[in-house]
Design a protein around this motif. Structure first.
Motif, PDB file in Angstrom:
ATOM      1  N   ARG A 171       0.810  -1.216   0.000  1.00  0.00           N
ATOM      2  CA  ARG A 171       0.000   0.000   0.000  1.00  0.00           C
ATOM      3  C   ARG A 171       0.851   1.276   0.000  1.00  0.00           C
ATOM      4  NH1 ARG A 171      -3.514  -3.521   2.888  1.00  0.00           N
ATOM      5  NH2 ARG A 171      -2.676  -2.943   4.923  1.00  0.00           N
ATOM      6  N   PRO A 172       1.943   1.377   0.808  1.00  0.00           N
ATOM      7  CA  PRO A 172       2.782   2.578   0.680  1.00  0.00           C
ATOM      8  C   PRO A 172       3.436   2.711  -0.693  1.00  0.00           C
ATOM      9  CG  PRO A 172       3.159   1.516   2.795  1.00  0.00           C
ATOM     10  CD  PRO A 172       2.329   0.578   1.987  1.00  0.00           C
ATOM     11  N   VAL A 173       3.741   1.593  -1.339  1.00  0.00           N
ATOM     12  CA  VAL A 173       4.288   1.655  -2.692  1.00  0.00           C
ATOM     13  C   VAL A 173       3.251   2.223  -3.651  1.00  0.00           C
ATOM     14  CG1 VAL A 173       5.258   0.320  -4.594  1.00  0.00           C
ATOM     15  CG2 VAL A 173       5.851  -0.274  -2.239  1.00  0.00           C
ATOM     16  N   LEU A 199       4.263   0.245  17.543  1.00  0.00           N
ATOM     17  CA  LEU A 199       4.775  -0.709  16.567  1.00  0.00           C
ATOM     18  C   LEU A 199       5.344  -1.950  17.252  1.00  0.00           C
ATOM     19  CD1 LEU A 199       6.448   1.832  14.164  1.00  0.00           C
ATOM     20  CD2 LEU A 199       4.798   0.116  13.434  1.00  0.00           C
ATOM     21  N   VAL A 200       6.113  -1.729  18.311  1.00  0.00           N
ATOM     22  CA  VAL A 200       6.684  -2.865  19.038  1.00  0.00           C
ATOM     23  C   VAL A 200       5.576  -3.708  19.659  1.00  0.00           C
ATOM     24  CG1 VAL A 200       8.095  -3.521  21.019  1.00  0.00           C
ATOM     25  CG2 VAL A 200       8.917  -1.776  19.442  1.00  0.00           C
ATOM     26  N   SER A 251      -3.264  -6.179  12.105  1.00  0.00           N
ATOM     27  CA  SER A 251      -3.022  -5.041  12.988  1.00  0.00           C
ATOM     28  C   SER A 251      -1.608  -4.502  12.813  1.00  0.00           C
ATOM     29  CB  SER A 251      -3.258  -5.451  14.447  1.00  0.00           C
ATOM     30  OG  SER A 251      -4.608  -5.801  14.670  1.00  0.00           O
ATOM     31  N   PHE A 252      -0.631  -5.406  12.732  1.00  0.00           N
ATOM     32  CA  PHE A 252       0.752  -4.970  12.562  1.00  0.00           C
ATOM     33  C   PHE A 252       0.933  -4.244  11.232  1.00  0.00           C
ATOM     34  CE2 PHE A 252       5.138  -6.055  11.094  1.00  0.00           C
ATOM     35  CZ  PHE A 252       5.811  -5.222  11.965  1.00  0.00           C
ATOM     36  N   ALA A 253       0.383  -4.805  10.150  1.00  0.00           N
ATOM     37  CA  ALA A 253       0.499  -4.168   8.837  1.00  0.00           C
ATOM     38  C   ALA A 253      -0.163  -2.794   8.840  1.00  0.00           C
ATOM     39  CB  ALA A 253      -0.125  -5.058   7.764  1.00  0.00           C
ATOM     40  N   ASP A 254      -1.293  -2.665   9.520  1.00  0.00           N
ATOM     41  CA  ASP A 254      -1.991  -1.381   9.564  1.00  0.00           C
ATOM     42  C   ASP A 254      -1.176  -0.337  10.324  1.00  0.00           C
ATOM     43  OD1 ASP A 254      -4.101  -2.391   8.114  1.00  0.00           O
ATOM     44  OD2 ASP A 254      -5.404  -2.719   9.855  1.00  0.00           O
ATOM     45  N   ALA A 258       0.220   3.072   8.811  1.00  0.00           N
ATOM     46  CA  ALA A 258      -0.150   4.357   9.412  1.00  0.00           C
ATOM     47  C   ALA A 258       1.083   5.181   9.765  1.00  0.00           C
ATOM     48  CB  ALA A 258      -1.007   4.124  10.646  1.00  0.00           C
ATOM     49  N   ALA A 259       2.138   4.511  10.243  1.00  0.00           N
ATOM     50  CA  ALA A 259       3.371   5.232  10.572  1.00  0.00           C
ATOM     51  C   ALA A 259       3.958   5.895   9.330  1.00  0.00           C
ATOM     52  CB  ALA A 259       4.378   4.270  11.197  1.00  0.00           C
TER      53      ALA A 259
END
Length: 310
Positions: A171-173, A199-200, A251-254, A258-259
């Protein structure tokens, strides 16, 4: 995935696993129950207590320390296995099962194509005002499922978890031209502490789901004492694989996405890279920035912006 990065800077995950012995304790308590079921029932627990009382104080302390050491050691060993297991569950091939990858990829492509075809058909019904409430609900469900796949078939992974994480990378790409794999080490250094903590936490939850899968799988060894261990193991593995692990991966990918959404401009500024003026220009600029970070650029364009005042 950016898992390689997390091996070194993801909050020292292996160290945290050394202290996270709760799942290991549950596992060994379950093993004790399996042993009791296979060796005469609850009265054997009384026999164990009697044996312990007969030991000297030093013997009792040694037995307790051995128990705690076994729990902690098993927790660390499973923690060490999490990274490799996650990569396997993402669909990165290892030699013994590499032959499965093309088969799983074909199944993924067919499944994705069915969803996309149905989405297009439902979109027409909705656009023309003929859709029923059930069709609208179905469209929303399929649209959420589509988010779990990368935008292009050549980015597909052979597993559900792999596609969820790869979609988060894609998605960022697609939006900004920025490849998270290339820019993430630089992004990490620019993120506020609260974002890093989020993130951690998301990564720890994902690794915890993988560890839950491993504990559930290992529980099957207790079938040597009782057949009840097998359905318990199968239930734990099934729930983890089909529900817990995809949710944690999502959740991790989101959070990673978002970051990048919120802090990518800081990356531009710190690298003195010209800020794009519109979404189309940003995609082109992001692709060039990714190339610059991976292997540099041998041209004088784009010109760096003036350094900001300290």
């Amino acid at each position: 995935m950016i898992g390689r990065f997390w091996e070194s800077v993801g909050g020292k995950l292996a160290d945290r696993w050394a202290g996270a012995s709760g799942p290991a304790l549950v596992f060994w308590v379950g093993g004790l129950l399996a042993w009791l079921l296979g060796h005469g029932g609850w009265h054997r627990l009384t026999d164990l207590g009697t044996w312990l009382q007969r030991q000297s104080a030093a013997g009792q302390v040694a037995a307790l320390l051995a128990l705690l050491l076994g729990i902690a050691t098993s927790s660390v060993v499973v923690g060490w296995a999490v990274e490799g297991t996650l990569r396997l569950m993402e669909g990165y091939p290892t030699r013994p099962v590499a032959f499965l990858r093309p088969l799983l990829l074909r199944w993924t492509r067919r499944s994705a194509q069915r969803v996309l075809t149905e989405l297009q058909e439902l979109a027409v019904e909705i656009a023309e005002g003929r859709a029923t409430p059930d069709q609208r609900a179905r469209f929303q469900h399929l649209d959420r499922r589509r988010r779990d796949w990368p935008s292009r078939p050549d980015r597909y992974m052979p597993t559900r978890v792999g596609n969820i994480l790869r979609a988060g990378e894609s998605r960022p790409v697609d939006k900004y031209g920025l490849d998270p794999v290339a820019v993430w080490p630089h992004m990490w250094l620019l993120l506020p502490s609260q974002v890093r903590q989020d993130l951690v936490a998301a990564r720890t939850a994902l690794d915890g789901a993988v560890a839950g899968f491993l504990w559930g799988l290992l529980f099957s060894v207790f079938t040597v004492w009782t057949p009840w261990a097998l359905p318990v193991s199968a239930a734990a593995v099934t729930i983890t694989c089909f529900f817990l692990l995809p949710a944690r991966a999502r959740s991790f990918a989101d959070v990673v996405e978002a970051a990048i959404d919120l802090h990518r401009i800081d990356l531009y500024k710190q690298l003195r890279w010209p800020l794009p003026g519109d979404p189309v220009a940003e995609r082109a600029s992001g692709r060039l920035l990714t190339k610059y970070l991976v292997r540099g650029i041998g041209t004088p364009e784009p010109a760096f912006t003036p350094p900001s005042d300290p």
